[in-house]
Design a protein around this motif. Sequence first.
Motif, mmCIF file in Angstrom:
data_model
loop_
_atom_site.group_PDB
_atom_site.id
_atom_site.type_symbol
_atom_site.label_atom_id
_atom_site.label_comp_id
_atom_site.label_asym_id
_atom_site.label_seq_id
_atom_site.Cartn_x
_atom_site.Cartn_y
_atom_site.Cartn_z
ATOM 1 N N ILE A 16 1.269 -1.727 -0.450
ATOM 2 C CA ILE A 16 0.247 0.186 0.082
ATOM 3 C C ILE A 16 0.943 1.164 0.131
ATOM 4 C CG2 ILE A 16 -1.483 1.327 1.730
ATOM 5 C CD1 ILE A 16 -1.089 -2.187 2.384
ATOM 6 N N PRO A 17 0.881 1.817 -0.590
ATOM 7 C CA PRO A 17 1.939 2.990 -1.567
ATOM 8 C C PRO A 17 1.582 4.312 -0.543
ATOM 9 C CG PRO A 17 0.450 3.189 -2.963
ATOM 10 C CD PRO A 17 0.249 2.090 -2.422
ATOM 11 N N ARG A 18 2.685 5.284 0.125
ATOM 12 C CA ARG A 18 2.131 6.065 0.818
ATOM 13 C C ARG A 18 1.544 6.797 0.482
ATOM 14 N NH1 ARG A 18 0.258 8.676 3.816
ATOM 15 N NH2 ARG A 18 1.242 10.250 5.639
ATOM 16 N N ALA A 52 2.262 -1.339 16.530
ATOM 17 C CA ALA A 52 2.807 0.276 15.803
ATOM 18 C C ALA A 52 1.731 0.428 14.625
ATOM 19 C CB ALA A 52 4.080 1.071 16.158
ATOM 20 N N VAL A 53 2.190 -0.137 13.911
ATOM 21 C CA VAL A 53 1.331 -0.326 12.826
ATOM 22 C C VAL A 53 0.149 0.168 12.781
ATOM 23 C CG1 VAL A 53 1.290 -0.847 10.003
ATOM 24 C CG2 VAL A 53 3.481 -1.303 11.478
ATOM 25 N N PHE A 146 -1.839 -12.011 14.551
ATOM 26 C CA PHE A 146 -2.624 -11.684 14.856
ATOM 27 C C PHE A 146 -2.751 -11.228 13.036
ATOM 28 C CE2 PHE A 146 -3.900 -12.032 19.086
ATOM 29 C CZ PHE A 146 -4.781 -13.213 18.427
ATOM 30 N N ARG A 147 -3.250 -11.040 11.879
ATOM 31 C CA ARG A 147 -2.847 -10.717 11.037
ATOM 32 C C ARG A 147 -3.135 -9.032 10.862
ATOM 33 N NH1 ARG A 147 -8.311 -12.460 7.047
ATOM 34 N NH2 ARG A 147 -7.934 -14.658 6.814
ATOM 35 N N VAL A 148 -3.867 -8.515 12.086
ATOM 36 C CA VAL A 148 -3.431 -7.071 11.907
ATOM 37 C C VAL A 148 -2.071 -6.658 12.802
ATOM 38 C CG1 VAL A 148 -5.885 -6.299 12.028
ATOM 39 C CG2 VAL A 148 -4.593 -6.937 13.987
ATOM 40 N N ASN A 149 -1.303 -7.232 13.232
ATOM 41 C CA ASN A 149 -0.206 -7.921 13.837
ATOM 42 C C ASN A 149 0.689 -8.315 12.717
ATOM 43 O OD1 ASN A 149 -1.675 -6.871 16.229
ATOM 44 N ND2 ASN A 149 -0.636 -9.048 17.184
ATOM 45 N N ALA A 150 0.051 -8.222 11.655
ATOM 46 C CA ALA A 150 2.065 -8.152 10.924
ATOM 47 C C ALA A 150 1.584 -7.343 9.655
ATOM 48 C CB ALA A 150 1.299 -9.781 10.347
ATOM 49 N N LEU A 151 2.049 -6.576 9.381
ATOM 50 C CA LEU A 151 1.882 -5.619 8.594
ATOM 51 C C LEU A 151 3.252 -4.633 8.777
ATOM 52 C CD1 LEU A 151 -2.132 -3.990 9.313
ATOM 53 C CD2 LEU A 151 -0.706 -5.122 6.966
ATOM 54 N N ASP A 157 10.789 3.295 1.368
ATOM 55 C CA ASP A 157 9.534 4.405 0.628
ATOM 56 C C ASP A 157 8.165 4.877 1.058
ATOM 57 O OD1 ASP A 157 8.080 1.909 0.827
ATOM 58 O OD2 ASP A 157 8.234 1.388 -1.312
ATOM 59 N N PHE A 158 7.807 4.326 2.322
ATOM 60 C CA PHE A 158 6.827 4.685 4.020
ATOM 61 C C PHE A 158 5.790 4.187 2.887
ATOM 62 C CE2 PHE A 158 9.363 8.859 2.371
ATOM 63 C CZ PHE A 158 10.435 8.379 3.752
ATOM 64 N N SER A 159 5.689 2.882 2.421
ATOM 65 C CA SER A 159 4.791 1.907 2.143
ATOM 66 C C SER A 159 4.433 0.754 3.170
ATOM 67 C CB SER A 159 4.769 1.313 0.616
ATOM 68 O OG SER A 159 5.857 -0.111 1.161
ATOM 69 N N VAL A 160 3.129 0.206 3.110
ATOM 70 C CA VAL A 160 3.096 -0.614 4.209
ATOM 71 C C VAL A 160 2.771 -1.849 3.115
ATOM 72 C CG1 VAL A 160 0.654 -1.138 6.256
ATOM 73 C CG2 VAL A 160 1.552 1.101 5.657
ATOM 74 N N ARG A 161 3.109 -2.781 3.821
ATOM 75 C CA ARG A 161 3.555 -4.744 3.217
ATOM 76 C C ARG A 161 2.469 -5.165 4.250
ATOM 77 N NH1 ARG A 161 8.572 -3.508 0.028
ATOM 78 N NH2 ARG A 161 8.286 -6.249 -0.559
ATOM 79 N N ASP A 162 1.728 -5.876 2.919
ATOM 80 C CA ASP A 162 0.650 -6.440 4.197
ATOM 81 C C ASP A 162 0.784 -7.746 2.898
ATOM 82 O OD1 ASP A 162 -1.932 -8.354 4.855
ATOM 83 O OD2 ASP A 162 -2.876 -6.634 4.038
#
Length: 452
Positions: A16-18, A52-53, A146-151, A157-162
């Motif tokens: 998910i880009p910035r 945190a994420v 949990f899935r929400v804890n694996a981000l 590049d300030f993206s989020v990897r899921d």
Amino acid sequence: MNARNGNDVSPALRVIPREEHVISRKNISKAALRVLYRLNEAGYSAYLVGGAVRDLLLGGHPKDFDVATNATPEEVKKLFRNCRLIGRRFRLAHVVYGSEIIEVATFRGTGEDSEGGEGDRHVVDGRIVRDNVWGTIEEDALRRDFRVNALYYDISDFSVRDYVGGVKDVQDRVLHLIGDPETRYREDPVRMLRAVRLAAKLDFRIDAAAAAPFDDLGPLLAEASPARLFDESLKLFLAGHGLKSFRMLEQCGLLRFMFPATARALKRGDEALRSLIEQGLSSTDKRVSGGKSVTPAFLFAVLLWGEVRDLAHTWMSKGMEGGEAWARASAHVVAEQCQRVAIPRRFTFVMEEIWSLQPRFEQVQRKRVFRLMAHPRFRAAFDFLLLRAAESPAIRQLGEWWNHAQQLPQEILAEALSNHAPLTEPLAGTSAAVVPRPRKRRRRRKPKPDAS
Ligand code: ATP
Ligand code: MG
């Protein structure tokens, strides 16, 4: 056993880009950013990860920031002067900036391709007792709970990897375990408590498949380390969402594995205890949200009171002397509880004091009143007495009496107490009798030794 636990999760990366997420560096601590940049400049990959994420995506302000990297703990140590390596079961680096600690963990692998030398993973009866095999970021994602804890928030590049669908779960406000729930709970039964805690904290629901094994696997919590359960119980009850955590724990059937005495008393239909616990937790939650301090001793005293009181009463009815009955009941309940949750001695000591002062509130003769008021634990014990109001009208009145007594000038209280017979029915007529008189009628006296 297959370390990936025979689950059918295959990492399908979504980046998910910035511009498509809300996480801004403004909300990440300076210390965490320094660690991330430093690792990255040294050629390692560096991600903010975990709670945190998740919390940043929810618009919250995380208190702790964890970093994941492909640098080994030793490599991390070389990069930061202010770094120490900790943990045996789960080795990682702590980088310290003043009072802030950034936890830097090396990506964990599955263990299957471990060559031995670098690290190791040890599983006993399905339970992970050591986890030091380094791996890739994909493997690291699958090892989280949990899935929400694996981000992963990528500093390059300030993206989020899921890798596991965590972003969707954040949006849907649901907790899914990664992989097969039963296997994941067997690996680490504390994950059941983490599910409840995170659901309470975030106001998420627990996915049905993640909640289904609680009944069968709850007993495994008996094997969890009591010291870890103590830490977990502080996070459950003293982090601002205690009441909700308590209700959910009871509803999920997990309370009895952590606080057996509490669960037993509630099961006996002790509604006064329930009211005590609910009010105690609710006022603790208010204190936390108001930035005030809270003490674990008071909380545990609240949770275990029902059993202590009932046991003391039983023993007294069999002829044991009051002081001894209370002391023994307290020691008995504390000893049983500490087998599950290792409450440190400095707290159990205070709990026992709070309990042992309760019968003393019923003795309202003059000397005793002043002696009790001067006791270092008076305030906590009095707050506790107020919470017991639902036990009986007499206890409620007792609370009112003591509340009133504390507001009176000392001389007036002393006078009122001297003029009245010992108040075993404390309060009939007393509060009226101890209403302060006009100031001019008060005589100056030297302070009494027992009234200090
Ligand atoms: P909190 O908001 O309470 O800090 P958290 O999810 O950040 O919640 P931590 O205990 O700080 O919880 O753990 C950080 C991260 O480490 C988690 O988000 C998760 O990815 C991973 N983690 C922690 N405990 C476990 C566990 N028992 N099993 C698997 N992964 C875990
Ligand atoms: Mg955290």
